[in-house]
Write an enzyme that holds these catalytic residues in place. Structure first.
Site, PDB file in Angstrom:
ATOM      1  N   PRO A 141       0.564  -1.205   0.009  1.00 42.17           N
ATOM      2  CA  PRO A 141      -0.249  -0.070  -0.091  1.00 42.17           C
ATOM      3  C   PRO A 141       0.847   1.287  -0.024  1.00 42.17           C
ATOM      4  CG  PRO A 141       0.191  -0.938   2.243  1.00 42.17           C
ATOM      5  CD  PRO A 141       0.946  -1.803   1.162  1.00 42.17           C
ATOM      6  N   ASP A 142       0.232   2.317  -0.688  1.00 37.71           N
ATOM      7  CA  ASP A 142       0.827   3.493  -0.435  1.00 37.71           C
ATOM      8  C   ASP A 142       0.477   4.151   1.177  1.00 37.71           C
ATOM      9  OD1 ASP A 142       2.170   6.055  -1.015  1.00 37.71           O
ATOM     10  OD2 ASP A 142       0.876   6.522  -2.508  1.00 37.71           O
ATOM     11  N   GLN A 143       0.842   5.119   1.388  1.00 36.59           N
ATOM     12  CA  GLN A 143       0.528   5.347   2.746  1.00 36.59           C
ATOM     13  C   GLN A 143      -0.713   5.826   2.685  1.00 36.59           C
ATOM     14  OE1 GLN A 143       3.236   8.655   3.448  1.00 36.59           O
ATOM     15  NE2 GLN A 143       2.984   8.591   5.624  1.00 36.59           N
TER      16      GLN A 143
ATOM     17  N   GLY B 103      -3.015   3.864   2.380  1.00 33.51           N
ATOM     18  CA  GLY B 103      -3.856   2.806   1.317  1.00 33.51           C
ATOM     19  C   GLY B 103      -4.599   1.620   2.062  1.00 33.51           C
TER      20      GLY B 103
END
Ligand SMILES: *[C@@H]1O[C@H](CO)[C@@H](O)[C@H](O)[C@H]1NC(C)=O
Ligand SMILES: *[C@@H]1O[C@H](CO)[C@@H](O)[C@H](O)[C@H]1NC(C)=O
Ligand SMILES: *[C@@H]1O[C@H](CO)[C@@H](O)[C@H](O)[C@H]1NC(C)=O
Ligand SMILES: *[C@@H]1O[C@H](CO)[C@@H](O)[C@H](O)[C@H]1NC(C)=O
Ligand SMILES: *[C@@H]1O[C@H](CO)[C@@H](O)[C@H](O)[C@H]1NC(C)=O
Ligand SMILES: *[C@@H]1O[C@H](CO)[C@@H](O)[C@H](O)[C@H]1NC(C)=O
Ligand SMILES: *[C@@H]1O[C@H](CO)[C@@H](O)[C@H](O)[C@H]1NC(C)=O
Ligand SMILES: *[C@@H]1O[C@H](CO)[C@@H](O)[C@H](O)[C@H]1NC(C)=O
Ligand SMILES: *[C@@H]1O[C@H](CO)[C@@H](O)[C@H](O)[C@H]1NC(C)=O
Ligand SMILES: *[C@@H]1O[C@H](CO)[C@@H](O)[C@H](O)[C@H]1NC(C)=O
Ligand SMILES: *[C@@H]1O[C@H](CO)[C@@H](O)[C@H](O)[C@H]1NC(C)=O
Ligand SMILES: *[C@@H]1O[C@H](CO)[C@@H](O)[C@H](O)[C@H]1NC(C)=O
Length: 802
Positions: A314-316, A318
């Protein structure tokens, strides 16, 4: 569809009707042939079979296993394509948008491999790239410069080459962002101001700021704690990913199936096929579901249709919910969200299957085996300031690629420079920023211009520059060899009155001219004006031109009949504020070029390198010519369909100032002898090959070829980038833009010589997405074939009967 295809076909059925096997996207479900991933899968599966449940949970939570029967060290992950973030003694490469402007497949491979080698030597295992998305749906998107741009075909080809190159350099390619993350505004929530949490906005190692790295880029978090910076918003209902309250939601990109497959998902086929081992899901939503929890997207499309065998991370921000992310397709997440007790509870009440947990763990480790990182040869992880010099001779690659990427937009004969007598450099972008090359960018405060030479971007794309050769430094050195008199005013808003500069009174000296733009301009035979535009992670752009800098250009041009403008920009920068002024005799355009920037620029200005860069987006005459603005509502609907950038300009008959693909040379080229050849017949209407890593195998069959002759008709050696565009057969129901790029080759041709250029068309390149059949379809009929020097400068046309 024939019944014999039923088994294969099941994998590409639309999300609504996927079976629960398919929906889980398990590698072990056997739908996807693993090909050269097979041995990595075997090793991964064997490894995972030795683990206890608790150990498996540790791994998916980004943790390490030490002193256990099977050891695992959490992957060391860093941004990005311009160099690992936050290290001393490493190189700062050109930014993705700059590199893309080379249109040079070899240059892209060479840089990708060199960057990855540095990652490997620093002891990192994974590079957060290639960056396909944001593609640049909106000209104002703050992070557009981090990717390969708005053309899906171009984006995919370059992304695929980069992914291959990263692996050749020894590390795992971790493509991002998946997907439809096209703007910064409201990327987190309205409550946090739309970007304050941005990942990886640390300064370089020499900056005074306290560097922080986003969760997305710090995979080596100690087990038991969340990857640093990862904050999670609790939701009342673990399983629901539908936003009930738009107050706390990031925006949702809502898109129809056809546009999604044909524009935004398109590049990922190439990126996955090239061996990418991880994909970062976005912090935003798709169709009102968190991108990191959308099973139809992650398990149906990515892991099944595209056959992706690696890890989704995940992106931050996410990862929103524990169960939603685990069952939605996320494979790597926060250990606080996925605590042992949480995951064990899901397993015991049946909401999460053992098979899915195993698949998650396999996907966490498979890329490591694929990259041969288990061979014990990689140096251990270096601290940011350990003296591990990874720079090798990469400065040469950086300088060479920088020069190759510079686009000559306009040239009335002013370039290349020929022993100028008096030359003045104007603008902050010519010289060093006062605080040194790694002055820390702020996230939302970056831009719209930069008060120094722009060689890197901010946020996740910020380089750790070991040094910076500015244009002022390189040009001074070069000019000194020819005894050129060099002056400068390295400021965009300089005025004699406000500075109280006293040079103006030194009238006793013949060479002391009025210290103003006008004074210096009038006393020069070459006026080089350097301007820039900066945007980056955390905020979108507020302007596509800048009044102060344009005033400077106009003031210089009013007094200097040989005004040359050099633009460094992280995205689209308009030029109509002065382009028609006859005193603006040449204009050059580039992205941030990294540590050797000034040398690359000087090489082109003096003609040591003949420019061959090409635009990767359309430069309009006015801001209002672009059709997609930043979205401020929760629902961001992609109603423009496939019509972004040049596809929109052609569709709406909007005349661009400089078209997609445009770029001049110091020599000229002629095109002749176009020939089209169909290579395969009796092709089925729908693709029906077996599912492999990268999608159905037959999508990659080369079904046709286009040949053209390109002649260097000028007086210098140079490089041309012939581009192939296609128009779909009329009445085929393909519903496509008038022209779509489907081939490009950068070819070096000596003067008076010619080159035979061949473009290969894959089945995919002639297909469109059939929404009803949920499959790629190859229309029959006459394709229009256009070969030219830009999307509008077509030199040869033909037809291809399919
Ligand atoms: C698949 O779905 C069917 C019907 O929805 C259900 O009966 C079956 O148990 C499911 N299988 C698995 C492995 O979840
Ligand atoms: C490793 O495990 C062994 C046996 O369980 C134990 O004696 C030893 O102290 C452990 N070592 C470390 C470094 O934790
Ligand atoms: C795991 O690591 C411990 C401590 O470093 C070591 O003693 C042990 O042999 C390792 N186990 C394996 C399977 O490599
Ligand atoms: C989006 O951002 C704008 C500007 O920051 C803000 O006014 C608006 O409320 C946000 N909208 C949503 C839905 O978060
Ligand atoms: C860095 O962090 C320390 C400790 O939190 C703080 O005292 C210092 O002011 C910070 N420096 C900067 C430049 O923010
Ligand atoms: C989004 O929803 C639309 C309308 O329901 C659907 O056609 C499309 O396939 C969805 N797109 C994605 C990426 O899920
Ligand atoms: C949310 O997840 C927890 C486990 O972490 C579980 O105990 C709880 O029942 C779940 N809530 C809902 C509404 O499903
Ligand atoms: C540029 O010049 C203006 C006006 O003389 C001055 O206010 C400003 O501080 C200068 N900027 C820099 C970066 O020196
Ligand atoms: C061009 O520059 C000359 C000075 O060399 C000046 O006299 C003339 O007015 C300028 N033309 C324009 C259109 O600014
Ligand atoms: C520019 O102006 C100079 C005099 O300042 C003149 O000698 C030269 O011919 C002019 N060049 C052009 C291209 O008009
Ligand atoms: C986007 O589409 C949704 C339904 O698909 C609609 O409710 C919403 O009003 C649209 N938003 C905008 C900004 O047009
Ligand atoms: C664009 O121009 C073409 C031909 O001139 C015309 O057929 C078409 O309707 C125009 N499209 C738009 C959107 O104006």
């Amino acid at each position: 569809m024939k019944t014999s295809l039923a088994v294969l076909g099941a994998a590409t059925l639309c999300a609504a009707s996927v079976s629960n096997t398919t929906k889980d996207g398990l590698i072990t479900d056997g739908l996807v042939s693993l090909g050269d991933w097979q041995s990595a899968f075997d090793k991964a599966q064997n490894f995972v079979s030795q683990l206890t449940t608790e150990e498996k949970i540790t791994i998916i939570g980004a943790g390490s296993l030490t002193n256990t029967s099977a050891n695992w060290t959490a992957l060391g992950i860093s941004d990005g394509p311009q160099g690992a973030q936050n290290f001393y003694y490493e190189s700062a490469f050109s930014m993705t948008c700059a590199l893309a402007m080379t249109w040079d497949k070899d240059a892209i491979y060479k840089q990708g491999k060199a960057v990855a080698t540095e990652f490997y030597q620093k002891g990192l295992q994974m590079l957060a790239g290639p960056v396909s998305n944001p593609m640049g749906r909106s000209a104002w998107g703050g992070r557009n410069g981090e990717s390969f741009g708005p053309d899906a075909y171009f984006n995919g080809i370059l992304g695929g080459i980069s992914a291959k190159a990263y692996q050749a350099g020894g590390v795992i390619a971790g493509g991002k962002h998946f997907i439809l993350y096209e703007q910064e505004t409201n990327r987190t929530s309205s409550m946090s101001g739309g970007g304050g949490m941005g990942g990886g906005m640390g300064g370089g190692p020499t900056s005074s700021g306290n560097s922080t790295m986003g969760a997305s880029t710090s995979g080596s978090a100690p087990s038991g704690s969340a990857p640093s910076g990862m904050t999670l918003r609790a939701r009342a209902d673990n399983s629901s990913t539908t936003q009930s309250s738009t107050e706390s939601a990031p925006y949702s990109s809502n898109i129809d199936d056809k546009t999604f497959r044909e524009t935004y998902l398109w590049p990922w086929y190439d990126i996955i096929k090239a061996g990418t081992g991880a994909v970062m899901c976005a912090m935003t939503e798709v169709n009102n579901t968190a991108a990191c929890e959308d099973s139809s997207l992650l398990m149906g499309m990515l892991k099944t249709d595209l056959g992706f065998p690696g890890m989704v991370w995940p992106d931050q921000n996410g990862q929103k919910t524990a169960l939603g992310s685990a069952t939605g397709g996320l494979d790597y997440g926060s250990s606080s969200t996925w605590s042992t007790s949480t995951i064990e509870a899901f397993l015991s009440n049946g909401s999460l299957s053992e098979a899915r947990l195993n698949d998650m763990v396999i996907r966490n480790v498979i890329g490591y085996y694929r990259a041969n990182l288990d061979n014990g040869e990689q140096p251990s992880k270096a601290d940011y300031d350990d003296y591990v010099d990874t720079m090798s001779d990469h400065a040469n690659i950086i300088r060479e690629n920088g020069a190759k990427s510079i686009v000559l937009l306009k040239n009335d004969g002013a370039l290349p420079l020929n022993k100028p007598r008096r030359m003045t450099l104007f603008g902050a972008n010519a010289g060093p920023v006062m605080g040194g090359p790694n002055l820390q960018f702020t996230v939302q405060g970056s831009g719209p211009t930069y008060q120094g030479h722009l060689a890197s971007d901010s946020g996740s794309a910020q380089s750790s520059l070991p040094y910076l050769i500015t244009p002022e430094a390189a040009l001074t050195l070069r000019a000194s060899k020819e005894h050129t008199n060099v002056k400068w005013i390295l400021n965009d808003t300089y005025s004699t009155s406000s500075s109280g500069n006293t040079l103006v009174t030194l009238s006793s000296s013949e060479t002391a001219v009025d210290a103003s733009y006008a004074g210096y301009a009038a006393a020069s035979d070459v006026c080089l004006v350097f301007i820039n535009a900066l945007s980056g992670e955390g905020a979108d752009r507020t302007e596509l031109y800048n009044e102060d800098q344009d005033t400077m250009v106009n003031t210089v041009a009013a007094n200097c009949n040989n005004t040359i403008v050099f633009i460094t920009s992280t995205g689209i920068r308009l030029v109509d504020q002065w382009i028609e002024n006859e005193n603006v005799t040449a204009v050059l355009y580039s992205g941030p070029l990294g540590q050797e920037s000034g040398n690359s620029i000087t090489d082109v200005l003096y003609g040591d390198v003949n420019p061959s860069g090409r635009l990767i987006h359309t430069i309009a005459k006015n801001e209002s010519d672009y059709n997609v603005e930043i979205c401020y509502t929760y629902n961001c609907n992609y109603t423009e369909g496939n019509y972004i950038d040049y596809k929109y300009f052609e569709h709406s008959n909007t005349t661009a100032r400089y078209a997609f693909g445009h770029g001049l040379s110091y020599t000229s080229f002629g095109y002749s002898d176009i020939k089209t050849t169909k290579l395969m017949s009796n092709l089925s209407y729908h693709a029906k090959g077996r599912l492999e890593v990268g999608g159905r195998a037959d999508l990659y069959d080369v079904v046709a070829e286009v040949d053209v002759n390109v002649q260097n008709t000028g007086s210098r050696d140079g490089a041309e980038v012939p581009q192939l565009y296609i128009g779909y057969p009329e009445g085929s129901g393909a519903d496509q833009p008038l022209k779509a790029l489907r081939g490009f080759e950068r070819v070096e041709i000596k003067k008076d010589e010619h080159s035979q250029v061949k473009f290969q068309l894959r089945r995919r390149d002639l297909s469109f997405w059939d929404v009803t059949a949920q499959e790629w379809a190859l229309p029959t009929g006459d394709f229009k074939i256009y070969v030219g020097a830009s999307s509008t400068d077509i030199r040869q046309t033909g037809t291809l009967a399919m």
